[in-house]
Enzyme design. Sequence first.
Site, PDB file in Angstrom:
ATOM      1  N   CYS A   3       0.821  -1.209   0.000  1.00 43.17           N
ATOM      2  CA  CYS A   3       0.000   0.000   0.000  1.00 43.17           C
ATOM      3  C   CYS A   3       0.857   1.261   0.000  1.00 43.17           C
ATOM      4  CB  CYS A   3      -0.935  -0.022   1.202  1.00 43.17           C
ATOM      5  SG  CYS A   3      -0.113  -0.373   2.774  1.00 43.17           S
ATOM      6  N   HIS A  83      -2.438   4.852   6.999  1.00 43.88           N
ATOM      7  CA  HIS A  83      -1.073   5.354   7.123  1.00 43.88           C
ATOM      8  C   HIS A  83      -1.046   6.841   6.756  1.00 43.88           C
ATOM      9  CE1 HIS A  83       0.014   1.171   7.297  1.00 43.88           C
ATOM     10  NE2 HIS A  83      -0.257   0.963   6.013  1.00 43.88           N
TER      11      HIS A  83
END
Length: 204
Positions: A3, A83
């Site tokens: 990711c 994140h």
Amino acid sequence: MSCNTTSIVRTLTALKHRGLLVRARGTLLRRATDPWESHLGGIMNTVVPERDIPSHQGPDAQSVDPDLDIVTMAVKIPETIAHLHYWSVQLTRHASKDEVLDAFRASPRISLIRTDDGLSAINTVKELMADLGRPHDSLYEVALWEDMLKVQGDELFYAYMVDNQAIVIPETIDAIRALTGIEPDADLSISKTNASLGIGSLNL
């Protein structure tokens, strides 16, 4: 790609395509665990720095584009939503903020968001995805704060959010089409994927 690596390649490629990228240095604030596993363990009341510099995301991005001059550092933080990345980039020349934003706008898989629209934290962005009816509140795009972005001469500073449960889905679909030969034209395949997932339709 992971990711985080997906987000790195998307954003730096957008700058590279406009001839603006020299080198990039990034700090990643990584969620501690996946939401469905947070009851099994994780960190609380602390942050955990990754012991190696660079962290693996920079070298992973170089496996896609070996010409990237990139260093990444990472730290785990006690949350499970997404994140957060902070980047410092040396540009090839002095550039305006509008020029940099136009480079990011040219990529449909990067969505510009604003803190003064109430999107001041990663949870608020996820809530917006739910309000918009995205499956599983999925944010397929890199959500990059345009009003936080700064340009000082040939230096660029910006931050963005990565939904690690969703961001790799578009590239995975593209890869399946490429490997199976269903759609040999890369640009057409990407357009199909974007249309099927509603990418590029967000007016944030």
